[in-house]
Design a protein around this motif. Structure first.
Motif, short mmCIF file in Angstrom:
data_model
loop_
_atom_site.label_atom_id
_atom_site.label_comp_id
_atom_site.label_asym_id
_atom_site.label_seq_id
_atom_site.Cartn_x
_atom_site.Cartn_y
_atom_site.Cartn_z
N GLU A 80 5.23 -0.64 0.24
CA GLU A 80 6.03 -1.14 1.36
C GLU A 80 7.27 -0.28 1.57
OE1 GLU A 80 6.55 -5.20 0.05
OE2 GLU A 80 5.19 -5.93 1.62
N ARG A 81 7.87 0.17 0.47
CA ARG A 81 9.07 1.00 0.56
C ARG A 81 8.76 2.43 0.96
NH1 ARG A 81 10.56 -1.96 -4.17
NH2 ARG A 81 9.61 -0.36 -5.47
N ARG A 82 7.70 3.01 0.37
CA ARG A 82 7.45 4.44 0.47
C ARG A 82 6.31 4.83 1.41
NH1 ARG A 82 11.99 6.69 -1.84
NH2 ARG A 82 12.43 5.72 -3.85
N PHE B 73 -1.29 1.20 0.64
CA PHE B 73 -0.78 2.02 1.73
C PHE B 73 -0.33 1.16 2.91
CE2 PHE B 73 -4.34 3.87 -0.50
CZ PHE B 73 -3.86 5.11 -0.92
N ARG B 74 0.68 1.64 3.62
CA ARG B 74 0.90 1.08 4.95
C ARG B 74 -0.34 1.39 5.76
NH1 ARG B 74 6.78 3.79 5.75
NH2 ARG B 74 7.94 2.51 4.22
N ILE B 75 -0.77 0.45 6.57
CA ILE B 75 -2.07 0.58 7.23
C ILE B 75 -2.10 1.79 8.16
CG2 ILE B 75 -1.56 -0.98 9.14
CD1 ILE B 75 -4.54 -1.99 8.72
N THR C 156 -2.27 -7.24 9.70
CA THR C 156 -2.11 -6.60 8.39
C THR C 156 -1.24 -5.35 8.50
OG1 THR C 156 -4.26 -7.40 7.63
CG2 THR C 156 -3.33 -5.51 6.46
N THR C 157 -0.28 -5.22 7.60
CA THR C 157 0.59 -4.03 7.57
C THR C 157 0.41 -3.21 6.30
OG1 THR C 157 2.41 -5.34 6.62
CG2 THR C 157 2.33 -5.14 9.02
N ILE C 158 -0.06 -3.84 5.22
CA ILE C 158 -0.24 -3.17 3.94
C ILE C 158 -1.67 -3.42 3.46
CG2 ILE C 158 0.47 -3.08 1.51
CD1 ILE C 158 2.61 -1.98 3.26
N VAL C 159 -2.32 -2.35 3.00
CA VAL C 159 -3.70 -2.45 2.49
C VAL C 159 -3.73 -2.03 1.03
CG1 VAL C 159 -6.09 -1.71 2.78
CG2 VAL C 159 -4.59 -1.87 4.77
N ALA C 160 -4.30 -2.85 0.17
CA ALA C 160 -4.50 -2.51 -1.24
C ALA C 160 -5.99 -2.34 -1.48
CB ALA C 160 -3.95 -3.62 -2.13
N GLU D 75 1.32 -5.92 -11.95
CA GLU D 75 1.18 -4.53 -11.52
C GLU D 75 0.72 -4.44 -10.07
OE1 GLU D 75 -1.12 -2.26 -14.31
OE2 GLU D 75 0.16 -2.81 -15.99
N ILE D 76 -0.12 -5.38 -9.66
CA ILE D 76 -0.51 -5.44 -8.24
C ILE D 76 0.74 -5.64 -7.39
CG2 ILE D 76 -1.85 -6.66 -6.48
CD1 ILE D 76 -3.76 -7.58 -8.69
N GLU D 77 1.59 -6.57 -7.80
CA GLU D 77 2.80 -6.87 -7.04
C GLU D 77 3.74 -5.66 -6.98
OE1 GLU D 77 4.12 -10.21 -9.26
OE2 GLU D 77 2.92 -11.66 -8.11
N THR D 78 3.86 -4.96 -8.10
CA THR D 78 4.78 -3.82 -8.16
C THR D 78 4.32 -2.67 -7.28
OG1 THR D 78 5.42 -4.42 -10.43
CG2 THR D 78 5.91 -2.18 -9.71
N VAL D 79 3.02 -2.36 -7.32
CA VAL D 79 2.53 -1.22 -6.54
C VAL D 79 2.53 -1.56 -5.05
CG1 VAL D 79 0.05 -1.74 -6.68
CG2 VAL D 79 0.82 0.64 -6.52
N VAL D 80 2.30 -2.81 -4.69
CA VAL D 80 2.40 -3.22 -3.29
C VAL D 80 3.84 -3.06 -2.79
CG1 VAL D 80 2.30 -5.20 -1.71
CG2 VAL D 80 0.40 -4.75 -3.26
N ALA D 81 4.79 -3.49 -3.60
CA ALA D 81 6.20 -3.37 -3.21
C ALA D 81 6.59 -1.90 -3.02
CB ALA D 81 7.09 -4.04 -4.25
N GLU D 82 6.10 -1.04 -3.90
CA GLU D 82 6.41 0.39 -3.78
C GLU D 82 5.81 0.98 -2.50
OE1 GLU D 82 8.00 4.16 -4.95
OE2 GLU D 82 8.47 2.07 -5.42
#
Length: 215
Positions: free
Chosen positions: A109-111, A150-152, A83-87, A100-107
């Protein structure tokens, strides 16, 4: 709520609130697997509900901790090692839009860190002992929602500092803010309500009925 059981297990039109929430993440393409930290007394019941819900993705139900922060930390220990991203999401927000889940996950990943939030439209007062002290300028205020993503490695670092300091925050973003890492805001929606009061059940029912009518 004045209910005799956890809010996430209250039933709307024959389905527990938790299951509505899990279906959103089960249907979301950017989510790989789900961990559900549960109150001790509800672990078996929630495992049974999940097993009968017909979810496609892997869902792990674990016993949570005394507070939200403890439960999130416990849940993190059961994530897939890759796992690299945790929601992190409130179980009692069943109306969160999938896009909205998809959008905040993408953000995130970027930030590195991102949360859903909505602007405050009401006038906000700061008070002391039932007396108004001042009116707070609302142009710089938002209401935080979930998912908070967040990135994990960012979330682990934030939790490590909080545990060392014996600090408990009201959400995960506050832990990341404490270590001076930026948290991006993604505009959420008024539909993503947190079911807290009996009147919220009425509103959630309306939103969920609207969603079903569009399917």
């Amino acid at each position: 709520m004045k209910a005799d059981r956890p809010k996430q297990l209250l039933v709307l039109d024959g389905t527990p609130i938790l299951i509505y929430t899990l279906r959103k993440f089960d249907s979301c393409g950017v989510i790989d697997h789900i961990v559900v930290p549960s109150p001790h007394e509800s672990v078996d019941e929630i495992r049974d509900l999940v097993s009968k819900a017909g979810l496609k993705k892997r869902v792990i139900v674990v016993e949570g901790g005394e507070r939200r922060q403890d439960s999130v930390w416990i849940g993190m220990q059961h994530l897939d090692p890759a796992t690299t991203i945790v929601a992190v999401h409130d179980a009692v927000r069943p109306c969160v839009p999938i896009d909205e889940i998809e959008t905040v996950v993408a953000e995130a990943e970027r930030r590195g860190a991102a949360i859903l939030a909505i602007p405050i439209v009401d006038t906000v007062k700061q008070v002391e002992r039932d007396q108004v002290e001042l009116t707070v300028t609302r142009e710089h205020l938002v209401l935080a929602q979930t998912p908070q993503v967040f990135r994990i490695e960012v979330l682990r670092q934030a939790f490590d500092h909080a545990r060392k300091d014996e600090y408990y925050g009201t959400d995960e973003s506050s832990l990341v803010e404490r270590i001076n890492l930026p948290v991006s805001i993604v505009r959420g929606s008024e539909r993503n309500i947190k079911i807290t009061r009996p009147s919220d059940l009425i509103l959630a029912r309306v939103f969920l009925e609207e969603e079903r009518s569009l399917q």
